[in-house]
Design an enzyme around this catalytic site. Structure first.
Site, PDB file in Angstrom:
ATOM      1  N   ARG A  57     -13.406  32.945 104.015  1.00 10.23           N
ATOM      2  CA  ARG A  57     -14.664  33.212 104.713  1.00 10.23           C
ATOM      3  C   ARG A  57     -15.760  33.292 103.659  1.00 10.23           C
ATOM      4  O   ARG A  57     -15.884  34.295 102.970  1.00 10.23           O
ATOM      5  CB  ARG A  57     -14.512  34.550 105.460  1.00 10.23           C
ATOM      6  CG  ARG A  57     -15.556  34.842 106.507  1.00 10.23           C
ATOM      7  CD  ARG A  57     -15.551  36.319 106.855  1.00 10.23           C
ATOM      8  NE  ARG A  57     -16.104  37.090 105.758  1.00 10.23           N
ATOM      9  CZ  ARG A  57     -15.751  38.351 105.454  1.00 10.23           C
ATOM     10  NH1 ARG A  57     -14.846  38.994 106.153  1.00 10.23           N
ATOM     11  NH2 ARG A  57     -16.330  38.976 104.443  1.00 10.23           N
ATOM     12  N   TYR A 109     -17.799  44.805  98.912  1.00  6.52           N
ATOM     13  CA  TYR A 109     -16.346  44.899  98.735  1.00  6.52           C
ATOM     14  C   TYR A 109     -15.691  43.681  98.073  1.00  6.52           C
ATOM     15  O   TYR A 109     -14.482  43.625  97.977  1.00  6.52           O
ATOM     16  CB  TYR A 109     -15.652  45.180 100.083  1.00  6.52           C
ATOM     17  CG  TYR A 109     -15.994  44.179 101.184  1.00  6.52           C
ATOM     18  CD1 TYR A 109     -15.318  42.967 101.276  1.00  6.52           C
ATOM     19  CD2 TYR A 109     -17.001  44.453 102.113  1.00  6.52           C
ATOM     20  CE1 TYR A 109     -15.635  42.053 102.269  1.00  6.52           C
ATOM     21  CE2 TYR A 109     -17.323  43.541 103.112  1.00  6.52           C
ATOM     22  CZ  TYR A 109     -16.631  42.347 103.187  1.00  6.52           C
ATOM     23  OH  TYR A 109     -16.942  41.438 104.163  1.00  6.52           O
ATOM     24  N   HIS A 132     -18.632  38.822 107.229  1.00  8.63           N
ATOM     25  CA  HIS A 132     -17.807  38.895 108.440  1.00  8.63           C
ATOM     26  C   HIS A 132     -18.654  38.552 109.669  1.00  8.63           C
ATOM     27  O   HIS A 132     -18.288  37.711 110.484  1.00  8.63           O
ATOM     28  CB  HIS A 132     -17.204  40.293 108.568  1.00  8.63           C
ATOM     29  CG  HIS A 132     -16.548  40.544 109.882  1.00  8.63           C
ATOM     30  ND1 HIS A 132     -15.380  39.934 110.242  1.00  8.63           N
ATOM     31  CD2 HIS A 132     -16.919  41.313 110.937  1.00  8.63           C
ATOM     32  CE1 HIS A 132     -15.047  40.314 111.472  1.00  8.63           C
ATOM     33  NE2 HIS A 132     -15.970  41.151 111.904  1.00  8.63           N
TER      34      HIS A 132
HETATM   35  C1  LIG Z   1      -8.517  45.681 118.907  1.00  7.63           C
HETATM   36  C2  LIG Z   1      -9.678  45.650 117.977  1.00  7.63           C
HETATM   37  N1  LIG Z   1      -9.707  46.482 116.914  1.00  7.63           N
HETATM   38  C3  LIG Z   1     -10.744  46.448 116.057  1.00  7.63           C
HETATM   39  C4  LIG Z   1     -11.800  45.588 116.269  1.00  7.63           C
HETATM   40  C5  LIG Z   1     -12.967  45.550 115.283  1.00  7.63           C
HETATM   41  N2  LIG Z   1     -12.900  44.301 114.499  1.00  7.63           N
HETATM   42  C6  LIG Z   1     -13.701  43.260 114.777  1.00  7.63           C
HETATM   43  S1  LIG Z   1     -13.408  41.957 113.765  1.00  7.63           S
HETATM   44  C7  LIG Z   1     -12.198  42.801 112.920  1.00  7.63           C
HETATM   45  C8  LIG Z   1     -11.468  42.143 111.780  1.00  7.63           C
HETATM   46  C9  LIG Z   1     -10.675  40.939 112.182  1.00  7.63           C
HETATM   47  O1  LIG Z   1     -10.168  40.291 111.057  1.00  7.63           O
HETATM   48  P1  LIG Z   1      -9.348  38.956 111.173  1.00  7.63           P
HETATM   49  O2  LIG Z   1      -8.322  39.069 112.229  1.00  7.63           O
HETATM   50  O3  LIG Z   1      -8.894  38.600 109.809  1.00  7.63           O
HETATM   51  O4  LIG Z   1     -10.432  37.883 111.701  1.00  7.63           O
HETATM   52  P2  LIG Z   1     -11.750  37.320 110.983  1.00  7.63           P
HETATM   53  O5  LIG Z   1     -12.906  38.107 111.550  1.00  7.63           O
HETATM   54  O6  LIG Z   1     -11.570  37.483 109.527  1.00  7.63           O
HETATM   55  O7  LIG Z   1     -11.871  35.885 111.395  1.00  7.63           O
HETATM   56  C10 LIG Z   1     -12.057  44.078 113.439  1.00  7.63           C
HETATM   57  C11 LIG Z   1     -11.111  45.082 112.909  1.00  7.63           C
HETATM   58  C12 LIG Z   1     -11.753  44.770 117.403  1.00  7.63           C
HETATM   59  N3  LIG Z   1     -12.730  43.885 117.688  1.00  7.63           N
HETATM   60  N4  LIG Z   1     -10.683  44.787 118.235  1.00  7.63           N
END
Ligand SMILES: Cc1ncc(C[n+]2csc(CCOP(=O)(O)OP(=O)(O)O)c2C)c(N)n1
Ligand SMILES: [Mg+2]
Length: 391
Positions: free
Chosen positions: A285, A298, A289
């Site tokens: 990425r 970070y 985010h």
């Molecule tokens: C069940 C749940 N827990 C926490 C969140 C908050 N949250 C949003 S994005 C994220 C990180 C996701 O990381 P990843 O699966 O690696 O996907 P990326 O955003 O890196 O594509 C979190 C913890 C959420 N949306 N849903």
């Protein structure tokens, strides 16, 4: 954007890459295009599967066009958010090849279940890119018809869509839609962080046990917001599949050709009734985010720079130039198309009407509910209490 299905036509095919034939340097990473744009003719995966692509020059150029357009539209959305025109935006910067490669590998009948970042797959499915912008602008609920485009709704709840995809894939099998070349396959997108969710692991169990026609497509972009990969796993993610009883493979997610080859193979296995598999698209990425995040808090700049050298678009351009598949006129024309489409997208976003506030009560339930009716009445009374209110 190239329409249709790259790899489907047999005209004008390039028999073999003109560049050297090389073995993949990393047996744990399927790669057909190196970061400097050199073509690797074919790669044999750990289970003996040979991965290769067989595109015409036009199809190669089409993939490049997709990558550039998707990046430009994404950049425009980020700019719109910075100017206060969107509430938030989750950029796909750096993940274009993972999304275009897998998105173009889908056949028309295949169903996709995205996260909130799959703008490139959405584009490949032929959905108007304005659709997610309405959602992130907060003026509509981001709806498109999943059955028309075979692309489900964006899902913010991490990992939840893997369960939806598993149930859907079980249904596809029960309806007898697998087992032929025209069979239907399902793909579920999720991130590296999502692999720690219960939902995803439950989806693995069900899809494995029911031999569902499903490809789990994990874009490992190295971070879950600020959490780095080493906080999610002690082994490469693709190897987790073995514990659930189906194959896993890691592909260079910044290589559109390898991503296409690996995804097409996994989808074809699924449609032929050979069950699920896990693809780990190893990528990065390059941006934040979301626009609410500051990644400088970070991670260090040198890490980002190291990944910039593996840019998915730069390597495709280097390949097209080296093999004389495209010239400077082509690249200028693609850039001009991207510029025009971005301007058009911006104009359309700014012209999106604000919804009437009371419409927030619509579409909550298909047939309404007494409680909702009561809340709507209360809201209307409150809203009418403002001087000059109209709705
Ligand atoms: C069940 C749940 N827990 C926490 C969140 C908050 N949250 C949003 S994005 C994220 C990180 C996701 O990381 P990843 O699966 O690696 O996907 P990326 O955003 O890196 O594509 C979190 C913890 C959420 N949306 N849903
Ligand atoms: Mg991630």
């Amino acid at each position: 954007m190239a329409k249709g299905d790259p790899g489907a036509s047999t005209r004008g095919r390039r028999a073999a890459p003109r560049s050297r034939k090389a073995a993949t340097g990393d047996p744990e990473l399927v790669q057909l295009l190196t970061p400097t744009g050199e073509r690797i003719e074919s790669v044999t995966g750990p289970d003996g599967t040979e991965y290769r692509v067989d595109f015409t020059d036009e199809e190669y150029r089409g993939l490049y066009r997709d990558l550039v357009l998707v990046r430009k539209l994404d950049a425009e959305a980020t700019a719109l958010q910075r100017q206060g025109e969107l509430g938030i935006w989750a950029s796909l910067l750096g993940q274009e090849a993972a999304q275009v490669g897998s998105g173009r590998a889908l056949r028309t009948q295949d169903m996709a279940f995205p996260t909130y970042r799959e703008h490139g797959v959405l584009y490949c499915r032929g959905i108007d890119p304005i659709m997610p912008l309405g959602l992130f602008r907060g003026v509509d609920q981001g709806g498109w018809d999943p059955n028309e485009f075979k692309f489900n709704m964006y899902t913010i709840v991490i990992g939840a869509q893997t369960l939806h995809a598993t149930g859907y894939a079980m249904g596809v099998a029960m309806d007898g839609k697998t087992g032929t070349d025209d069979g239907e396959a399902v793909i579920a997108y999720f991130g590296d962080g999502a692999t720690s969710q219960g939902d995803v692991n439950e989806a693995f169990v069900w899809a494995g046990v029911f031999n569902s026609p499903l490809v789990f497509f994990c874009q490992n972009n190295q971070y879950a917001i600020s959490e780095p990969l080493e906080r999610q796993t002690r082994i490469p993610l693709y190897r987790r599949a073995a514990g659930f009883g189906f194959p896993g493979i890691r592909v260079d997610g910044n290589d559109v050709l390898a991503t296409y080859a690996v995804t097409r193979h996994a989808l074809d296995n699924a449609r032929h009734g050979q069950g699920p598999s896990l693809i780990e698209a190893y990528t990065y990425r390059m941006g934040a985010h979301t626009t609410s995040d500051d990644p400088t808090r970070y991670r260090i700049a040198s890490e980002v720079e190291a990944w910039q050298a593996k840019d998915p678009i730069a390597r495709m351009k280097a390949f097209l130039e080296r093999e004389q598949i495209a010239d400077s006129d082509f690249f200028a024309e693609v850039d001009e198309q991207a510029r025009r489409e971005a301007i058009e997208l911006r104009e359309r976003v700014l012209a999106m009407p604000n919804p009437e506030p009371v419409t927030m009560f619509d579409h909550v339930y298909p047939n309404g509910s007494p409680l909702l009716d009561e809340q709507r009445a209360q809201f209307n009374k409150y809203f009418d209490s403002f001087e000059g209110s109209t709705h």
